[in-house]
Design a protein around this motif. Structure first.
Motif, PDB file in Angstrom:
ATOM      1  N   VAL A   1       2.703   5.164   8.458  1.00  0.00           N
ATOM      2  CA  VAL A   1       2.886   4.149   7.415  1.00  0.00           C
ATOM      3  C   VAL A   1       3.986   4.560   6.439  1.00  0.00           C
ATOM      4  O   VAL A   1       4.828   3.738   6.046  1.00  0.00           O
ATOM      5  N   THR A   2       4.012   5.815   6.015  1.00  0.00           N
ATOM      6  CA  THR A   2       5.031   6.247   5.055  1.00  0.00           C
ATOM      7  C   THR A   2       6.433   6.153   5.637  1.00  0.00           C
ATOM      8  O   THR A   2       7.409   5.991   4.883  1.00  0.00           O
ATOM      9  N   ALA A   3       6.571   6.231   6.947  1.00  0.00           N
ATOM     10  CA  ALA A   3       7.891   6.118   7.562  1.00  0.00           C
ATOM     11  C   ALA A   3       8.439   4.697   7.500  1.00  0.00           C
ATOM     12  O   ALA A   3       9.629   4.479   7.769  1.00  0.00           O
ATOM     13  N   ARG A   4       7.621   3.728   7.143  1.00  0.00           N
ATOM     14  CA  ARG A   4       8.074   2.330   7.070  1.00  0.00           C
ATOM     15  C   ARG A   4       8.688   1.986   5.721  1.00  0.00           C
ATOM     16  O   ARG A   4       9.326   0.943   5.567  1.00  0.00           O
ATOM     17  N   TYR A   5       8.506   2.805   4.702  1.00  0.00           N
ATOM     18  CA  TYR A   5       8.916   2.468   3.343  1.00  0.00           C
ATOM     19  C   TYR A   5       9.921   3.490   2.811  1.00  0.00           C
ATOM     20  O   TYR A   5       9.800   4.683   3.107  1.00  0.00           O
ATOM     21  N   PRO A   6      10.916   3.019   2.027  1.00  0.00           N
ATOM     22  CA  PRO A   6      11.750   3.971   1.295  1.00  0.00           C
ATOM     23  C   PRO A   6      10.906   4.742   0.272  1.00  0.00           C
ATOM     24  O   PRO A   6       9.821   4.312  -0.116  1.00  0.00           O
ATOM     25  N   ALA A   7      11.430   5.865  -0.166  1.00  0.00           N
ATOM     26  CA  ALA A   7      10.662   6.733  -1.061  1.00  0.00           C
ATOM     27  C   ALA A   7      10.280   6.020  -2.355  1.00  0.00           C
ATOM     28  O   ALA A   7       9.163   6.167  -2.855  1.00  0.00           O
ATOM     29  N   GLU A   8      11.196   5.241  -2.906  1.00  0.00           N
ATOM     30  CA  GLU A   8      10.897   4.550  -4.170  1.00  0.00           C
ATOM     31  C   GLU A   8       9.803   3.508  -3.983  1.00  0.00           C
ATOM     32  O   GLU A   8       8.978   3.304  -4.885  1.00  0.00           O
ATOM     33  N   ASP A   9       9.779   2.841  -2.831  1.00  0.00           N
ATOM     34  CA  ASP A   9       8.746   1.829  -2.588  1.00  0.00           C
ATOM     35  C   ASP A   9       7.372   2.459  -2.419  1.00  0.00           C
ATOM     36  O   ASP A   9       6.352   1.815  -2.687  1.00  0.00           O
ATOM     37  N   LEU A  10       7.331   3.700  -1.942  1.00  0.00           N
ATOM     38  CA  LEU A  10       6.039   4.374  -1.823  1.00  0.00           C
ATOM     39  C   LEU A  10       5.384   4.521  -3.198  1.00  0.00           C
ATOM     40  O   LEU A  10       4.156   4.470  -3.316  1.00  0.00           O
ATOM     41  N   ILE A  11       6.212   4.706  -4.222  1.00  0.00           N
ATOM     42  CA  ILE A  11       5.678   4.823  -5.586  1.00  0.00           C
ATOM     43  C   ILE A  11       5.350   3.449  -6.149  1.00  0.00           C
ATOM     44  O   ILE A  11       4.274   3.238  -6.725  1.00  0.00           O
ATOM     45  N   ALA A  12       6.274   2.513  -5.993  1.00  0.00           N
ATOM     46  CA  ALA A  12       6.084   1.187  -6.597  1.00  0.00           C
ATOM     47  C   ALA A  12       5.032   0.360  -5.877  1.00  0.00           C
ATOM     48  O   ALA A  12       4.373  -0.492  -6.489  1.00  0.00           O
ATOM     49  N   LYS A  13       4.854   0.591  -4.566  1.00  0.00           N
ATOM     50  CA  LYS A  13       3.916  -0.218  -3.772  1.00  0.00           C
ATOM     51  C   LYS A  13       2.790   0.648  -3.224  1.00  0.00           C
ATOM     52  O   LYS A  13       2.401   0.541  -2.062  1.00  0.00           O
TER      53      LYS A  13
END
Length: 314
Positions: A138-150
């Protein structure tokens, strides 16, 4: 000589009989105690006969079993927490470490299937590897900033995928929490710099809005002043101007002592005596009276000077 042997009291029951009786009693007690087993609250029980599981699921309480042949193993069906740390990479190839806490439980009706196919160490065999794999996916689907915001969106995707995976082994996912995302120091510094830049840009935007509002207020005030002046000009008429002039001249006459200034060099204020109702005769009389007063003052001054010099002027 006949010797009389002393009479000895022999036991009524042989010692061997007593020993066997005690042994039988102990064996009976041991059998009785091994004929019962208790399933604790929050667990279900399964019969195990010579190493083979029975699919009969036992509820909490006391149950009979065959002594020395059967045992009852207990399976915890309460909510259990599994915590794990996962290292992966985001979509933009930023290294990220994720600390995840998963609350799960065993399906009561499928406890036999789970224990028979997986065993009691299902948390290490099934749960933790599944968490590791799904979090990385799942984490590979999102940019690093989106992991924090979403974070909530990411947690929901992990929960859905983990629920499907553990359902194969009759495990129920109750909840999942992403406790923390940990990034590299370089990424943290870049995020901090970006936040500072955003704050400065927001401040500049607010300042610009404030200047625009102040300018609009000044324009509105100027328009209001111009409109007010325009209305005042429309109210001014020749009659109003003449009336104001008469009011000013009346105030000047009330303050005048009847004398003209003794020092010249400026313009003498013009007063329209006709407008004030004063005739030419009145003005001439005033001038004559002024002249007589000035002549009398001059004669008195000459007499005083002659007396001081001791001469009498004829």
């Amino acid at each position: 000589m006949h010797v009389v042997e002393p009479q000895v009291n022999r036991p009524r029951f042989p010692v061997r009989t007593v020993v066997w009786t005690v042994l039988l009693a102990l064996a009976l007690l041991l059998v009785v105690f091994n004929s019962f087993a208790t399933v604790q609250y929050g667990n279900v029980g399964l019969y195990k006969t010579f190493g083979k599981l029975n699919d009969n699921v036992l509820a909490p309480g006391i149950h009979l079993k065959i002594p020395f042949v059967q045992t009852i193993i207990q399976v915890n069906v309460q909510v259990t927490k599994a915590e794990t740390d996962t290292s992966a990479s985001s979509k933009d190839l930023q290294p990220v470490s994720t600390h995840v806490a998963v609350n799960y439980s065993v399906d009561k009706e499928s406890a036999y299937k789970l224990m028979n196919n997986v065993g009691g160490a299902f948390d290490n065999v099934i749960v933790n590897p599944a968490i590791q794999e799904i979090v990385k996916e799942v984490t590979a689907r999102y940019p690093a900033e989106d992991l924090i915001a979403k974070r909530d969106v990411v947690a929901a995707e992990v929960r859905d995928a983990l629920t499907k995976r553990l359902a194969r082994y009759d495990l129920v996912v109750n909840d999942i929490n992403i406790v923390n995302f940990k990034f590299s120091d370089a990424f943290n510094q870049s995020i901090e710099a970006k936040q500072v830049a955003q704050q400065q840009a927001l401040k500049a935007e607010n300042d610009l809005k404030r200047v625009q509002i102040e300018a609009q207020q000044k324009v509105a005030q100027a328009q209001a002043d111009a409109e007010s002046l325009k209305l005042k000009k429309q109210e001014v008429t020749p009659e109003l101007i003449q009336l104001k002039q008469i009011e000013v001249q009346e105030q000047a006459v009330e303050k005048w002592d009847g004398r003209l200034p003794s020092v010249t060099g400026g313009a003498t204020p013009f007063i329209d005596l006709n407008a004030l109702g004063v005739g030419a005769g009145g003005a001439a009389a005033s001038s004559a009276n002024g002249a007589d007063e000035e002549g009398a003052a001059a004669d008195a001054a000459n007499d005083a000077a002659a007396r001081e010099s001791g001469t009498t002027q004829p």
